[in-house]
Design a protein around this motif. Structure first.
Motif, PDB file in Angstrom:
ATOM      1  N   ASP A 202      -8.588   0.454  -7.861  1.00 30.43           N
ATOM      2  CA  ASP A 202      -7.960  -0.062  -6.632  1.00 30.43           C
ATOM      3  C   ASP A 202      -7.984  -1.595  -6.649  1.00 30.43           C
ATOM      4  OD1 ASP A 202      -6.711   0.228  -4.161  1.00 30.43           O
ATOM      5  OD2 ASP A 202      -8.591   0.356  -3.043  1.00 30.43           O
TER       6      ASP A 202
ATOM      7  N   HIS B 130       0.848  -1.194   0.000  1.00 33.39           N
ATOM      8  CA  HIS B 130       0.000   0.000   0.000  1.00 33.39           C
ATOM      9  C   HIS B 130       0.880   1.239   0.000  1.00 33.39           C
ATOM     10  CE1 HIS B 130      -2.726  -3.089   1.289  1.00 33.39           C
ATOM     11  NE2 HIS B 130      -3.715  -2.301   0.997  1.00 33.39           N
TER      12      HIS B 130
ATOM     13  N   HIS C 106      -6.220   7.869  -1.379  1.00 38.45           N
ATOM     14  CA  HIS C 106      -7.155   6.872  -0.855  1.00 38.45           C
ATOM     15  C   HIS C 106      -6.586   5.947   0.223  1.00 38.45           C
ATOM     16  CE1 HIS C 106      -5.329   3.888  -3.571  1.00 38.45           C
ATOM     17  NE2 HIS C 106      -5.928   2.968  -2.837  1.00 38.45           N
ATOM     18  N   ASP C 107      -5.285   5.686   0.195  1.00 38.15           N
ATOM     19  CA  ASP C 107      -4.753   4.743   1.195  1.00 38.15           C
ATOM     20  C   ASP C 107      -3.936   5.424   2.291  1.00 38.15           C
ATOM     21  OD1 ASP C 107      -5.782   2.212   0.878  1.00 38.15           O
ATOM     22  OD2 ASP C 107      -4.403   1.665  -0.731  1.00 38.15           O
TER      23      ASP C 107
ATOM     24  N   HIS D 116       1.603   2.246  -5.161  1.00 37.52           N
ATOM     25  CA  HIS D 116       0.230   1.739  -5.311  1.00 37.52           C
ATOM     26  C   HIS D 116      -0.701   2.917  -5.653  1.00 37.52           C
ATOM     27  CE1 HIS D 116      -3.679  -0.044  -4.539  1.00 37.52           C
ATOM     28  NE2 HIS D 116      -3.872   0.744  -3.492  1.00 37.52           N
TER      29      HIS D 116
ATOM     30  N   ARG E 250       1.315  -8.130  -3.617  1.00 32.81           N
ATOM     31  CA  ARG E 250       0.736  -7.324  -2.529  1.00 32.81           C
ATOM     32  C   ARG E 250       0.058  -8.211  -1.487  1.00 32.81           C
ATOM     33  NH1 ARG E 250      -3.375  -3.553  -4.184  1.00 32.81           N
ATOM     34  NH2 ARG E 250      -2.872  -2.380  -2.310  1.00 32.81           N
TER      35      ARG E 250
HETATM   36 NI    NI Z   1      -5.659   0.907  -2.326  1.00 36.75          NI
END
Ligand code: NI
Ligand code: ADP
Length: 220
Positions: free
Chosen positions: A123, A25, A58-59, A29, A135
């Motif tokens: 995603d 992440h 987003h992460d 990413h 991942r």
């Molecule tokens: Ni993500």
């Protein structure tokens, strides 16, 4: 502040916050999700600024990986947004990030706007294929999971609540189970036609990988 400058600051913020993240992440990413999302956007439309900004942020502070809770992660993103965009844009970005989360094998696809569909698909595309496999095993290490346990079958009937327990330490899982409880299901959960098309090759690669994995496991 103009949109290009905001996007550059969001990129730098993601780099600073996620640069050394080791579960897949990380900063790259976010960049991959942004680029996949913009490929989908070209075909499907949607607001390119909202899509890029959301992909980059987003992460940041995902509670499953930084520890703490959902609110801590949200707060970091909220703070960035408060300093860079108006309230309506901030709310749009935050609502996309909340809506796109995977809620277990039985999740129902929600009727959502174009930007949410695109971010969710992008995603999830980065969660399958060769990169997705890398991942998954990196995340599995983070959660203290074994690779595979033949005595511990996957549970594709579990509720969202049950599924969440593996992230709060209440339940253990295996990484190969995660393929069956999430990764192999993502192809059919794609919300855009472009996402569906892009998922095909990556999905096939998951199947090839698992076939070989079990072949080796059984010494065939
Ligand atoms: Ni993500
Ligand atoms: P979402 O944002 O959709 O909730 P996550 O951040 O939970 O997605 O997951 C992103 C990726 O992290 C997954 O696709 C997978 O590669 C990895 N991951 C999450 N949970 C697990 C798990 N239990 N075992 C292995 N990998 C996992």
């Amino acid at each position: 502040m103009d949109q290009d400058k905001i996007l550059e600051e969001a990129r730098a913020f993601a780099e600073e916050r996620l640069g050394s993240e080791t579960t897949g992440h990380d900063y790259w990413h976010s960049i991959r999700v942004r680029d996949i999302a913009m490929l989908i956007q070209k075909e499907e439309g949607g607001d390119p600024f909202i899509i890029q900004l959301t992909a980059l942020l987003h992460d940041v502070g995902d509670w499953k990986f930084v520890g703490g809770d959902e609110e801590t992660g949200q707060r970091m993103i909220k703070e960035f947004l408060e300093n860079h965009v108006d309230e309506i844009t901030a709310d749009r970005v935050l609502s996309i990030i909340m809506a796109k989360k995977y809620r277990g094998p039985k999740e129902e696809s929600q009727a959502v706007n174009k930007e949410t569909q695109i971010i969710q698909d992008a995603d999830r595309l980065d969660a399958i294929g060769a990169i997705g496999i890398a991942r998954a095993f990196a995340s599995g290490y983070h959660f203290g999971q074994v690779l595979y346990d033949p005595d511990f079958p996957p549970d594709v009937e579990q509720s969202a609540e049950e599924f969440k327990k593996q992230y709060t330490g209440e339940k253990k899982n295996t990484t190969v189970n995660h393929f069956y409880e999430k990764l192999l299901l993502l192809k059919d959960k794609m919300l855009t036609d472009t996402g569906k098309r892009m998922a095909e090759g990556r999905h096939q690669f998951l199947e090839i990988y698992l076939k070989q994995f079990f072949k080796e496991w059984k010494n065939e």
